[in-house]
Write a protein that holds these residues in place. Structure first.
Motif, PDB file in Angstrom:
ATOM      1  N   ASP A 256       0.809  -1.215   0.000  1.00  0.00           N
ATOM      2  CA  ASP A 256       0.000   0.000   0.000  1.00  0.00           C
ATOM      3  C   ASP A 256       0.848   1.274   0.000  1.00  0.00           C
ATOM      4  N   LYS A 257       1.969   1.203  -0.687  1.00  0.00           N
ATOM      5  CA  LYS A 257       2.821   2.393  -0.818  1.00  0.00           C
ATOM      6  C   LYS A 257       2.864   2.777  -2.292  1.00  0.00           C
ATOM      7  N   GLY A 258       2.727   4.060  -2.562  1.00  0.00           N
ATOM      8  CA  GLY A 258       2.647   4.541  -3.943  1.00  0.00           C
ATOM      9  C   GLY A 258       3.926   4.301  -4.727  1.00  0.00           C
ATOM     10  N   GLU A 259       5.063   4.290  -4.030  1.00  0.00           N
ATOM     11  CA  GLU A 259       6.338   4.016  -4.708  1.00  0.00           C
ATOM     12  C   GLU A 259       7.261   3.315  -3.738  1.00  0.00           C
ATOM     13  N   GLY A 260       8.199   2.579  -4.265  1.00  0.00           N
ATOM     14  CA  GLY A 260       9.175   1.968  -3.367  1.00  0.00           C
ATOM     15  C   GLY A 260       9.904   0.794  -3.979  1.00  0.00           C
ATOM     16  N   LEU A 261      10.715   0.173  -3.112  1.00  0.00           N
ATOM     17  CA  LEU A 261      11.436  -1.041  -3.491  1.00  0.00           C
ATOM     18  C   LEU A 261      11.190  -2.077  -2.400  1.00  0.00           C
ATOM     19  N   ALA A 262      11.134  -3.345  -2.814  1.00  0.00           N
ATOM     20  CA  ALA A 262      11.066  -4.425  -1.827  1.00  0.00           C
ATOM     21  C   ALA A 262      12.099  -5.471  -2.218  1.00  0.00           C
ATOM     22  N   PHE A 263      12.978  -5.761  -1.273  1.00  0.00           N
ATOM     23  CA  PHE A 263      13.999  -6.804  -1.475  1.00  0.00           C
ATOM     24  C   PHE A 263      13.481  -8.058  -0.775  1.00  0.00           C
TER      25      PHE A 263
ATOM     26  N   THR B 209      11.742  -9.465   4.197  1.00  0.00           N
ATOM     27  CA  THR B 209      11.613  -8.515   3.087  1.00  0.00           C
ATOM     28  C   THR B 209      11.892  -7.108   3.584  1.00  0.00           C
ATOM     29  N   LEU B 210      12.806  -6.441   2.893  1.00  0.00           N
ATOM     30  CA  LEU B 210      13.102  -5.047   3.246  1.00  0.00           C
ATOM     31  C   LEU B 210      12.317  -4.143   2.304  1.00  0.00           C
ATOM     32  N   ILE B 211      11.565  -3.215   2.894  1.00  0.00           N
ATOM     33  CA  ILE B 211      10.736  -2.298   2.106  1.00  0.00           C
ATOM     34  C   ILE B 211      11.314  -0.894   2.276  1.00  0.00           C
ATOM     35  N   LEU B 212      11.548  -0.237   1.162  1.00  0.00           N
ATOM     36  CA  LEU B 212      12.246   1.063   1.183  1.00  0.00           C
ATOM     37  C   LEU B 212      11.474   2.068   0.337  1.00  0.00           C
ATOM     38  N   THR B 213      11.176   3.227   0.910  1.00  0.00           N
ATOM     39  CA  THR B 213      10.502   4.292   0.147  1.00  0.00           C
ATOM     40  C   THR B 213      11.184   5.622   0.478  1.00  0.00           C
ATOM     41  N   ARG B 214      10.699   6.693  -0.151  1.00  0.00           N
ATOM     42  CA  ARG B 214      11.229   8.009   0.182  1.00  0.00           C
ATOM     43  C   ARG B 214      10.975   8.354   1.648  1.00  0.00           C
ATOM     44  N   GLY B 215       9.946   7.737   2.228  1.00  0.00           N
ATOM     45  CA  GLY B 215       9.579   8.051   3.610  1.00  0.00           C
ATOM     46  C   GLY B 215      10.421   7.333   4.659  1.00  0.00           C
ATOM     47  N   GLY B 216      10.968   6.159   4.335  1.00  0.00           N
ATOM     48  CA  GLY B 216      11.726   5.397   5.328  1.00  0.00           C
ATOM     49  C   GLY B 216      11.911   3.957   4.887  1.00  0.00           C
ATOM     50  N   TRP B 217      12.238   3.066   5.853  1.00  0.00           N
ATOM     51  CA  TRP B 217      12.405   1.649   5.506  1.00  0.00           C
ATOM     52  C   TRP B 217      12.097   0.763   6.700  1.00  0.00           C
ATOM     53  N   GLU B 218      11.841  -0.502   6.411  1.00  0.00           N
ATOM     54  CA  GLU B 218      11.536  -1.478   7.457  1.00  0.00           C
ATOM     55  C   GLU B 218      11.886  -2.868   6.936  1.00  0.00           C
TER      56      GLU B 218
END
Ligand SMILES: NC(=O)c1ccc[n+]([C@@H]2O[C@H](COP(=O)([O-])OP(=O)(O)OC[C@H]3O[C@@H](n4cnc5c(N)ncnc54)[C@H](O)[C@@H]3O)[C@@H](O)[C@H]2O)c1
Length: 453
Positions: free
Chosen positions: A314-321, A327-336
């Protein structure tokens, strides 16, 4: 060895500067009374202005020249500079070549549409100026290669506008991926689901607005009647000037897929997409696109949609490894990081009816709670360039990095346009397909010529 190499390069750069720029003393602070870095902005609307606004936050910057083909934005920008600094820049021009001729300009900010990045950047390098140039670096692979050559030949300091490179949480997340804690990563998914500007209804051609030098706006692109759909901001959805969401958002995000996975360009690409949602609107670039970049042992997947905002997680943009442990989720807002569980609280193989009590879910790694980014990427990216102009060190987003990600986006667009998977040979800069190789090249409309470096 390293120090000797650094001194040699620095001296080579200094010698060249003293002959070409006339502003050596100001950059190195030897005798300039103001000790300021004098900048010019070419392309004053939207991102050009955002960039300049961030340059002006640094006290060692002075804006002495503005250039735009549109009087409206040239004047608006001049007024905004005056409001912030109390001084209108002394040079306001519609022809960017006057900026290059201006011996007092130390560095240019290039905020023009993508088809207008290569010529001013190469000319700035040849005139001994440093630069901040917007992403995607250029509209063709051939131009990207030329720009790298020019920056290196003329020994300039150039920052490409992929400002995530200066936003610390991006590197933190990339380092986490590289630590191996996710286990083997088999898929990197990168997406942009965008609800802004999701369709462009067709409008008739018209006269260009008063005060616009439209021929100069087109520049090396093919001659066409003016159409407001193809002009400010929306140019990004037309092949003559840009590469759609793929090259607009793609370069920002895919850059970190390459960085975290420590790879360059792939040997195979397949881009599948089209105008599925709005087949009859004015955009040329696909509103829906999914791309597979094949690497040994994993794939990078790009996925974009115009008009849909619910991307993955549910993120408009990002990367998921996607790793075996989490799974690492990374967006302009942060990461988890969200861990995988060894089981989901059920026994396997499932047995119904089953007498065994379900075994508890055991995570394969520790979760990392959402770590919010600082949100100062652009400001820091500009600051990094200013430091590098003084130190002559390489900035955070070098010309090679900018070229690599721009080329990655062009590989996908070329595959999509031809509707076929392609093999790419990065050492010869060629595909395994004649039609694709034609799209590697830049075709300039006379009197503009691809620069010779
Ligand atoms: N780094 C980022 O986060 C980011 C964000 C948005 C846009 N961008 C990039 O910035 C660039 C510009 O995008 P935008 O949205 O600001 O576009 P825009 O159309 O809003 O602004 C471009 C400006 O350049 C001017 N221009 C065009 N040709 C010119 C020429 N030959 N000489 C002088 N001025 C000229 C236009 O008149 C306009 O004022 C694009 O390459 C885009 O990809 C980067």
């Amino acid at each position: 060895m390293e120090r000797r190499h650094f001194l040699k390069n620095t001296l080579a750069g200094a010698t060249m500067l003293s002959f070409t720029s006339g502003s050596f003393s100001e950059i190195f602070g030897q005798k300039a009374p103001s000790n300021k870095i004098k900048v010019a902005l070419i392309g004053c609307r939207n991102q050009g202005w955002s960039n300049l606004e961030n340059f002006l936050k640094y006290p060692d910057v002075e804006c002495i020249s503005l250039c735009d083909v549109d009087d409206e934005w040239l004047n608006k920008c001049a007024a905004a500079v005056e409001q912030r600094t109390g001084k209108k820049p002394p040079q306001l021009v519609k022809d960017w070549r006057r900026v290059i001729d201006n011996q007092d300009v130390d560095a240019v900010i290039i905020g023009t549409p993508d088809h207008w990045h290569c010529l001013p950047l190469v000319a700035a390098c040849q005139a001994g100026k440093d630069a901040y140039v917007e992403k995607p670096l250029a509209n063709t692979i051939e131009e990207c290669n030329l720009m790298v050559k020019a920056v290196r030949k003329y020994n300039r300091i150039v920052q490409v506008g992929q400002w995530q490179r200066s936003d610390p949480h991006w590197d933190e997340a990339a380092a986490f991926v590289q630590s191996g804690r996710l286990g083997q990563v088999r898929t990197v998914k990168v997406w942009a689901y965008q609800t802004a500007k999701w369709t462009l209804p067709v409008v008739p051609d018209s006269n260009p607005p008063t005060g616009v030098d439209y021929d100069m706006w087109l520049g090396p692109a093919p001659k066409r009647n003016f159409n407001s759909n193809r002009f400010h901001y929306n140019f990004r959805f037309f092949w003559d000037y840009a590469g759609g969401l793929m090259s607009d958002w793609g370069v920002h995000l895919l850059d970190y897929a390459l960085k975290a996975m420590n790879v360059g360009l792939p040997a195979y690409v397949y881009g599948a997409g089209s105008k599925y949602a709005y087949p009859n609107d004015a955009m040329e670039t696909p509103d829906t696109l999914m791309v597979t970049y094949k690497y040994p042992g994993f794939n990078i997947i790009w996925d974009h949609a115009c008009g849909i905002g619910h991307g993955d997680f549910d993120k408009g943009e990002g990367l998921a490894f996607f790793g075996e442990n989490g799974t690492l989720i990374l967006t302009r807002g942060g990461w988890e990081v969200r861990p995988e569980n060894n089981n989901r609280g059920r026994n396997f193989p499932y047995c119904y009816p089953c007498d065994d009590a379900p075994s508890p879910a055991t995570p394969r790694m520790e979760a990392v709670e959402w770590k919010k980014g600082e949100g100062k990427g652009l400001y820091k990216h500009v600051g990094n360039l200013l430091e590098c102009i003084k130190s002559r060190q390489q900035p955070n987003c070098s010309i090679e990095t900018g070229a690599q990600t721009a080329k990655l986006s062009h590989l996908a667009n070329i595959s999509c346009r031809l509707g076929k998977a392609l093999a790419w040979n990065d050492s010869t800069n060629t595909f395994d397909d004649k039609r694709a190789n034609k799209l590697v090249k830049a075709y300039y409309r006379a009197p503009w010529k691809l620069p010779v470096v």
